[in-house]
Design a protein around this motif. Structure first.
Motif, PDB file in Angstrom:
ATOM      1  N   ASP A  44      -2.125  -8.425  35.255  1.00  0.00           N
ATOM      2  CA  ASP A  44      -1.098  -7.824  34.411  1.00  0.00           C
ATOM      3  C   ASP A  44      -0.698  -6.452  34.950  1.00  0.00           C
ATOM      4  O   ASP A  44       0.486  -6.118  35.011  1.00  0.00           O
ATOM      5  CB  ASP A  44      -1.593  -7.713  32.965  1.00  0.00           C
ATOM      6  CG  ASP A  44      -0.522  -7.220  32.036  1.00  0.00           C
ATOM      7  OD1 ASP A  44       0.558  -7.849  31.960  1.00  0.00           O
ATOM      8  OD2 ASP A  44      -0.748  -6.180  31.382  1.00  0.00           O
ATOM      9  N   LEU A  90       0.216  -8.588  46.188  1.00  0.00           N
ATOM     10  CA  LEU A  90       1.618  -8.975  46.062  1.00  0.00           C
ATOM     11  C   LEU A  90       2.124  -9.230  47.471  1.00  0.00           C
ATOM     12  O   LEU A  90       1.941  -8.402  48.362  1.00  0.00           O
ATOM     13  CB  LEU A  90       2.402  -7.837  45.409  1.00  0.00           C
ATOM     14  CG  LEU A  90       3.881  -8.062  45.189  1.00  0.00           C
ATOM     15  CD1 LEU A  90       4.097  -9.138  44.132  1.00  0.00           C
ATOM     16  CD2 LEU A  90       4.543  -6.754  44.762  1.00  0.00           C
ATOM     17  N   TYR A 116       2.193 -15.327  32.700  1.00  0.00           N
ATOM     18  CA  TYR A 116       2.769 -16.259  33.667  1.00  0.00           C
ATOM     19  C   TYR A 116       2.875 -17.635  33.009  1.00  0.00           C
ATOM     20  O   TYR A 116       1.854 -18.265  32.720  1.00  0.00           O
ATOM     21  CB  TYR A 116       1.904 -16.363  34.928  1.00  0.00           C
ATOM     22  CG  TYR A 116       2.017 -15.178  35.843  1.00  0.00           C
ATOM     23  CD1 TYR A 116       2.724 -15.279  37.040  1.00  0.00           C
ATOM     24  CD2 TYR A 116       1.427 -13.956  35.535  1.00  0.00           C
ATOM     25  CE1 TYR A 116       2.826 -14.202  37.900  1.00  0.00           C
ATOM     26  CE2 TYR A 116       1.535 -12.874  36.382  1.00  0.00           C
ATOM     27  CZ  TYR A 116       2.232 -12.992  37.562  1.00  0.00           C
ATOM     28  OH  TYR A 116       2.345 -11.925  38.409  1.00  0.00           O
ATOM     29  N   SER A 148       1.373  -6.904  38.109  1.00  0.00           N
ATOM     30  CA  SER A 148       2.706  -7.411  37.782  1.00  0.00           C
ATOM     31  C   SER A 148       3.610  -6.307  37.261  1.00  0.00           C
ATOM     32  O   SER A 148       4.765  -6.180  37.696  1.00  0.00           O
ATOM     33  CB  SER A 148       2.594  -8.539  36.747  1.00  0.00           C
ATOM     34  OG  SER A 148       1.770  -9.569  37.242  1.00  0.00           O
ATOM     35  N   LEU A 157       7.811 -13.174  39.516  1.00  0.00           N
ATOM     36  CA  LEU A 157       6.575 -13.286  40.285  1.00  0.00           C
ATOM     37  C   LEU A 157       6.034 -14.692  40.123  1.00  0.00           C
ATOM     38  O   LEU A 157       6.087 -15.278  39.035  1.00  0.00           O
ATOM     39  CB  LEU A 157       5.543 -12.271  39.801  1.00  0.00           C
ATOM     40  CG  LEU A 157       5.891 -10.814  40.068  1.00  0.00           C
ATOM     41  CD1 LEU A 157       4.843  -9.897  39.446  1.00  0.00           C
ATOM     42  CD2 LEU A 157       6.008 -10.552  41.553  1.00  0.00           C
ATOM     43  N   ALA A 189       2.204 -13.329  43.533  1.00  0.00           N
ATOM     44  CA  ALA A 189       1.046 -12.545  43.120  1.00  0.00           C
ATOM     45  C   ALA A 189      -0.194 -13.399  43.324  1.00  0.00           C
ATOM     46  O   ALA A 189      -0.150 -14.618  43.162  1.00  0.00           O
ATOM     47  CB  ALA A 189       1.164 -12.139  41.661  1.00  0.00           C
ATOM     48  N   SER A 216      12.135 -13.086  44.238  1.00  0.00           N
ATOM     49  CA  SER A 216      10.783 -13.433  43.810  1.00  0.00           C
ATOM     50  C   SER A 216       9.766 -13.042  44.870  1.00  0.00           C
ATOM     51  O   SER A 216      10.098 -12.852  46.037  1.00  0.00           O
ATOM     52  CB  SER A 216      10.683 -14.931  43.505  1.00  0.00           C
ATOM     53  OG  SER A 216      10.869 -15.683  44.675  1.00  0.00           O
ATOM     54  N   ARG A 239       6.266 -15.407  36.123  1.00  0.00           N
ATOM     55  CA  ARG A 239       6.418 -14.280  35.192  1.00  0.00           C
ATOM     56  C   ARG A 239       7.716 -13.586  35.577  1.00  0.00           C
ATOM     57  O   ARG A 239       7.895 -13.163  36.732  1.00  0.00           O
ATOM     58  CB  ARG A 239       5.252 -13.313  35.280  1.00  0.00           C
ATOM     59  CG  ARG A 239       5.398 -12.122  34.357  1.00  0.00           C
ATOM     60  CD  ARG A 239       4.137 -11.338  34.241  1.00  0.00           C
ATOM     61  NE  ARG A 239       4.360 -10.050  33.595  1.00  0.00           N
ATOM     62  CZ  ARG A 239       3.390  -9.225  33.254  1.00  0.00           C
ATOM     63  NH1 ARG A 239       2.126  -9.541  33.476  1.00  0.00           N
ATOM     64  NH2 ARG A 239       3.670  -8.075  32.680  1.00  0.00           N
ATOM     65  N   SER A 251      -1.909 -13.478  31.409  1.00  0.00           N
ATOM     66  CA  SER A 251      -1.193 -12.418  32.127  1.00  0.00           C
ATOM     67  C   SER A 251       0.320 -12.566  32.030  1.00  0.00           C
ATOM     68  O   SER A 251       1.059 -11.889  32.738  1.00  0.00           O
ATOM     69  CB  SER A 251      -1.601 -12.432  33.608  1.00  0.00           C
ATOM     70  OG  SER A 251      -2.999 -12.340  33.731  1.00  0.00           O
TER      71      SER A 251
END
Length: 140
Positions: A75, A44, A113, A78, A93, A56, A53, A135, A111
């Motif tokens: 996942d 990250l 997104y 996040s 993200l 990732a 924001s 995401r 995931s």
């Protein structure tokens, strides 16, 4: 990575990034009879005051691809990011990859997104167009 020296330099750089709050990286491990095996990495970056924001990113070793390692790791990263940085206002993200990387599109979708838009190329660093996936935090 080539050799112990390069590996140690990489680890020291990641430690510095954590200390500065510039980048938070995690090794993705798989248990084997011989002990833990590094099969990937998630990170990250781009967090900062007033930023809603962050970005990732991930990579997986070739031997771990096609087994759901990347989507599970992404996942997990996040969910951690939204929980850990909720108070700082993290709402979204971003995940970026080259337009011709269908596997990364599948990882992003698995995931959570969603596809956002196509990013124009920026040679020489980014010779091809890219995809931006997003995401959002629950309730954002």
């Amino acid at each position: 990575m080539e050799g112990v020296e390069e590996g140690l330099r990489w680890v020291r750089d990641r430690e510095r990034d954590w200390a500065l709050g510039a980048r938070f990286g995690f090794a993705v491990l798989e248990e084997t009879p011989e002990g833990p095996d590094v099969v990937g990495h998630v990170a990250l970056k781009g967090l900062g005051p007033g930023r809603a924001s962050a970005e990732a990113g991930y990579w997986t070793a070739a031997r771990a691809r096609g087994r759901g390692v990347a989507p599970r790791a992404l996942d997990t990263l996040s969910a951690w990011a939204f929980e850990a940085f909720r108070a700082e206002g993290l709402e979204c993200l971003e995940l970026l990859h080259q337009v011709d990387n269908a596997a990364s599109c599948r990882v992003a979708e698995k995931s959570g997104y969603a596809f956002g838009r196509i990013l124009p190329s920026a040679p020489p660093s980014y010779p091809l167009d890219g995809h931006l996936h997003l995401r959002r935090a629950a309730g954002a």
